[in-house]
Scaffold this motif. Structure first.
Motif, PDB file in Angstrom:
ATOM      1  N   THR A   1      42.140 -10.011  -3.534  1.00  0.00           N
ATOM      2  CA  THR A   1      42.813 -11.169  -4.142  1.00  0.00           C
ATOM      3  C   THR A   1      44.321 -11.159  -3.931  1.00  0.00           C
ATOM      4  O   THR A   1      45.019 -12.053  -4.410  1.00  0.00           O
ATOM      5  CB  THR A   1      42.521 -11.214  -5.651  1.00  0.00           C
ATOM      6  OG1 THR A   1      42.847  -9.938  -6.225  1.00  0.00           O
ATOM      7  CG2 THR A   1      41.048 -11.533  -5.912  1.00  0.00           C
ATOM      8  N   TRP A   2      44.839 -10.143  -3.242  1.00  0.00           N
ATOM      9  CA  TRP A   2      46.262 -10.062  -2.924  1.00  0.00           C
ATOM     10  C   TRP A   2      46.482 -10.529  -1.484  1.00  0.00           C
ATOM     11  O   TRP A   2      45.538 -10.669  -0.710  1.00  0.00           O
ATOM     12  CB  TRP A   2      46.763  -8.623  -3.050  1.00  0.00           C
ATOM     13  CG  TRP A   2      46.805  -8.069  -4.447  1.00  0.00           C
ATOM     14  CD1 TRP A   2      45.939  -8.314  -5.467  1.00  0.00           C
ATOM     15  CD2 TRP A   2      47.749  -7.121  -4.953  1.00  0.00           C
ATOM     16  NE1 TRP A   2      46.281  -7.594  -6.577  1.00  0.00           N
ATOM     17  CE2 TRP A   2      47.402  -6.853  -6.295  1.00  0.00           C
ATOM     18  CE3 TRP A   2      48.857  -6.492  -4.420  1.00  0.00           C
ATOM     19  CZ2 TRP A   2      48.103  -5.967  -7.099  1.00  0.00           C
ATOM     20  CZ3 TRP A   2      49.568  -5.601  -5.214  1.00  0.00           C
ATOM     21  CH2 TRP A   2      49.194  -5.349  -6.545  1.00  0.00           C
ATOM     22  N   THR A   3      47.731 -10.723  -1.117  1.00  0.00           N
ATOM     23  CA  THR A   3      48.062 -11.062   0.263  1.00  0.00           C
ATOM     24  C   THR A   3      49.405 -10.458   0.628  1.00  0.00           C
ATOM     25  O   THR A   3      50.162 -10.029  -0.252  1.00  0.00           O
ATOM     26  CB  THR A   3      48.092 -12.591   0.464  1.00  0.00           C
ATOM     27  OG1 THR A   3      48.102 -12.878   1.857  1.00  0.00           O
ATOM     28  CG2 THR A   3      49.335 -13.212  -0.177  1.00  0.00           C
TER      29      THR A   3
ATOM     30  N   PRO B   1      50.465 -10.150  -5.395  1.00  0.00           N
ATOM     31  CA  PRO B   1      49.263 -10.348  -6.215  1.00  0.00           C
ATOM     32  C   PRO B   1      49.214 -11.789  -6.743  1.00  0.00           C
ATOM     33  O   PRO B   1      50.190 -12.539  -6.635  1.00  0.00           O
ATOM     34  CB  PRO B   1      49.458  -9.359  -7.370  1.00  0.00           C
ATOM     35  CG  PRO B   1      50.723  -8.607  -7.087  1.00  0.00           C
ATOM     36  CD  PRO B   1      51.512  -9.439  -6.134  1.00  0.00           C
ATOM     37  N   PRO B   2      48.113 -12.177  -7.386  1.00  0.00           N
ATOM     38  CA  PRO B   2      48.076 -13.445  -8.118  1.00  0.00           C
ATOM     39  C   PRO B   2      49.115 -13.427  -9.239  1.00  0.00           C
ATOM     40  O   PRO B   2      49.472 -12.352  -9.744  1.00  0.00           O
ATOM     41  CB  PRO B   2      46.651 -13.491  -8.682  1.00  0.00           C
ATOM     42  CG  PRO B   2      45.860 -12.544  -7.836  1.00  0.00           C
ATOM     43  CD  PRO B   2      46.815 -11.481  -7.409  1.00  0.00           C
TER      44      PRO B   2
ATOM     45  N   GLU C   1      43.304 -18.293  -8.993  1.00  0.00           N
ATOM     46  CA  GLU C   1      44.394 -18.514  -8.038  1.00  0.00           C
ATOM     47  C   GLU C   1      44.874 -17.162  -7.523  1.00  0.00           C
ATOM     48  O   GLU C   1      45.539 -16.415  -8.234  1.00  0.00           O
ATOM     49  CB  GLU C   1      45.544 -19.273  -8.721  1.00  0.00           C
ATOM     50  CG  GLU C   1      45.121 -20.645  -9.227  1.00  0.00           C
ATOM     51  CD  GLU C   1      46.238 -21.350  -9.978  1.00  0.00           C
ATOM     52  OE1 GLU C   1      47.284 -20.708 -10.224  1.00  0.00           O
ATOM     53  OE2 GLU C   1      46.068 -22.536 -10.315  1.00  0.00           O
ATOM     54  N   ASP C   2      44.520 -16.845  -6.277  1.00  0.00           N
ATOM     55  CA  ASP C   2      44.842 -15.536  -5.730  1.00  0.00           C
ATOM     56  C   ASP C   2      46.256 -15.493  -5.153  1.00  0.00           C
ATOM     57  O   ASP C   2      47.021 -16.460  -5.241  1.00  0.00           O
ATOM     58  CB  ASP C   2      43.809 -15.127  -4.680  1.00  0.00           C
ATOM     59  CG  ASP C   2      43.775 -16.089  -3.495  1.00  0.00           C
ATOM     60  OD1 ASP C   2      44.670 -16.957  -3.395  1.00  0.00           O
ATOM     61  OD2 ASP C   2      42.856 -15.969  -2.659  1.00  0.00           O
ATOM     62  N   GLY C   3      46.599 -14.360  -4.536  1.00  0.00           N
ATOM     63  CA  GLY C   3      47.940 -14.193  -3.979  1.00  0.00           C
ATOM     64  C   GLY C   3      48.235 -15.162  -2.856  1.00  0.00           C
ATOM     65  O   GLY C   3      49.375 -15.620  -2.708  1.00  0.00           O
TER      66      GLY C   3
END
Length: 536
Positions: free
Chosen positions: A245-247, A395-396, A202-204
């Motif tokens: 994997t961040w947003t 981040p996640p 489960e990413d950001g």
């Protein structure tokens, strides 16, 4: 010390009264606080004929009559020979029996100048006038011995500069390491190895979608009102590159509540001795809330101010003034409280990320963002519209927990290092005072002996007052901010606050400043960022 004579300063100092026939506002002297020395005052267009100025000569002893007890004294340097000051900054010629440096170090030894605060007299701005100064007794050895002692003091001070520089350098390195570590944490560098060894499901972006859905559910349940969607963050807007994997999100996307407090009707007059805690900007620090001077409001007023009620696990953020950007986590077991208009409440949709967001807020990236979006000298500060638009590296959730653990462990080490550095600094300061006192033979001038026979003048002081100074207390500072600017010229907002009558209440200071900037138009922001000056 058997051949040291005890004399009054009036026997070795003579007040200089050379009037300047052609006063020049470009040639003015000021004396800095905390033994900061004598320097040229920034140019100020003084009203012609309003104040009499006196010519000062290099080698004269000089002090600020309002701030002698704050370390505002020194020796006129060669480069300021012929410069001017008013009678509020008197200067003295020194007799041939004494080196001017002996007078200077006499006031510094044992922080003797601090004991003089109670001598200050007057209504409003209090001063220590020359007549009072000249009644102070000093021990005076033969001049040849003065020279020997002063040479040893100068030698020690040269070495002190090297040691102080090294201690400061070490403390700066510790702070730089903390700043760098926070920046590495919010950019993903700190946990790069962790990501390589962990499969993130489960990413950001998944976490952000959960926040958006939770907010929609709360709208449908009519717990919160519907809000306009925030604009998406374009590639060109992104402050730095994030791990895949961040947003990026906006503060408004992840928050249940972003709101500034308010001041109750009646202001300070409605504060009570015990009641509901009322947090002001001076209570908010990065390491928690400080309640030393907490204000209290009644439960009735607290109930009326529902929109600014503080809950457990909130984040409080200073949004105005010199402390803008400071923020504190509210404890899990907090009972109840409220906030002033200078403090914002950040209540997150998921309280599990609040420690990460707290670290993010105190990071260099976020603090720089705040400074770039705040406006005005008179405390408009950071608006809620600007706060909700600030971009958040997200981040996640699992990585957030890992980042917080890393930072918590690191912060414990950082605090220990700072304590060690600060202790070294304090120990060295103690050593400096000890060396200076020993150089002066550990003399102990009793304040109550300063004026056994005060000179009969309008500026003399009463022996009964002097007899109380052994256990003096801090007198109330009643100086208006415009008077300080008139005397010292351009000043930083922090210095202006600390020296003004509002020293104990920063909110009150900025309210007064706002009035004089926006309504009275007598003060303006200087060309030099963070400084203020009188309107010419």
């Amino acid at each position: 010390m058997k051949d040291w004579k005890k004399v009054k300063l009036g026997e070795i100092l003579t007040l200089s009264k050379v009037v300047s026939e052609s006063p020049d506002p470009k040639k003015r002297i000021r004396v800095k606080l905390n033994n900061g020395g004598v320097e040229k005052r920034p140019y100020a267009n003084d009203k012609e004929g309003a104040t009499r100025y006196y010519i000062r000569k290099s080698g004269q002893f000089i002090y600020g009559s309002q701030n002698l007890h704050k370390g505002a004294f020194g020796i006129v340097p060669t480069e300021l020979d012929g410069y001017e000051s008013s009678q509020d900054i008197p200067a003295f010629d020194v007799s041939d029996s004494c080196y001017v440096e002996w007078i200077y170090y006499f006031f510094r030894q044992g922080n003797f100048y601090l004991k003089l605060e109670g001598l200050a007299k007057g209504v409003g701005s209090k001063r220590i006038n020359p007549n009072q100064l000249l009644e102070i007794s000093v021990y005076l050895p033969p001049k040849i011995e003065q020279k020997r002692i002063l040479e040893s003091i100068n030698d020690f001070e040269k070495k002190s500069i090297i040691v102080e520089h090294e201690i400061k350098h070490q403390l700066d390195l510790i702070d730089k390491l903390y700043t760098t570590t926070l920046q590495d944490a919010i950019t993903g560098k700190l946990t790069s190895e962790w990501r390589e060894n962990n499969n993130i499901q489960e990413d950001g972006n998944f976490l952000l979608k959960k926040f958006i859905q939770k907010k929609q559910d709360l709208i449908e349940q009519k717990i919160i009102v519907k809000q306009l969607p925030l604009p998406k963050i374009k590639d060109s807007e992104r402050p730095f590159v994030l791990p895949s994997t961040w947003t990026w999100a906006r503060m408004g996307d992840i928050s249940l509540k972003l709101g500034a407090g308010s001041t109750p009707t009646g202001g300070k007059s409605v504060y009570i001795n015990k009641g509901i805690k009322f947090f002001r900007s001076q209570n908010i620090y990065n390491d928690g809330v400080k309640t030393d001077d907490i204000a209290y409001i009644s439960p009735t007023i607290h109930e009326k101010m529902k929109g600014s009620q503080v809950k457990p696990k909130d984040i409080l953020l200073n949004i105005t003034g010199g402390s803008i950007g400071r923020c504190a986590l509210i404890a899990d077991d907090f009972d109840e409280g409220n906030v002033s208009q200078h403090v914002a409440i950040i209540r997150l949709l998921d309280l599990n990320i609040r420690e990460y967001i707290h670290y993010l807020i105190i990071s260099h990236y976020f603090q720089e963002t705040i400074m770039n979006v705040q406006v005005g000298v008179s405390r408009e500060g950071l608006s809620m519209a600007s706060l909700k638009m600030i971009k958040i590296p997200l981040p996640p959730l699992k990585e957030i927990f890992k980042i917080v653990k890393y930072l918590n462990d690191f912060e414990n080490s950082y605090i220990r290092l700072k304590e060690i550095g600060s202790k070294r600094k304090e120990e060295f300061e103690t050593l400096k005072h000890t060396v200076l006192r020993e150089a002066f033979g550990n003399i102990n001038i009793e304040i109550d002996n300063m004026a056994r026979k005060p000179k009969p003048s309008s500026g003399s002081f009463h022996p009964n007052l002097v007899n109380t100074l052994g256990n003096y207390t801090r007198s109330e500072n009643l100086v208006e901010i415009e008077d300080l600017l008139k005397e010292y010229g351009k000043m930083s907002a922090l210095s202006l606050w600390k020296m003004s009558k509002h020293e104990k209440d920063i909110d009150e200071f900025y309210e007064d400043l706002k009035l004089k900037v926006e309504i009275s138009n007598i003060i303006k922001e200087s060309d030099e960022k963070g400084f203020l000056e009188l309107v010419k």
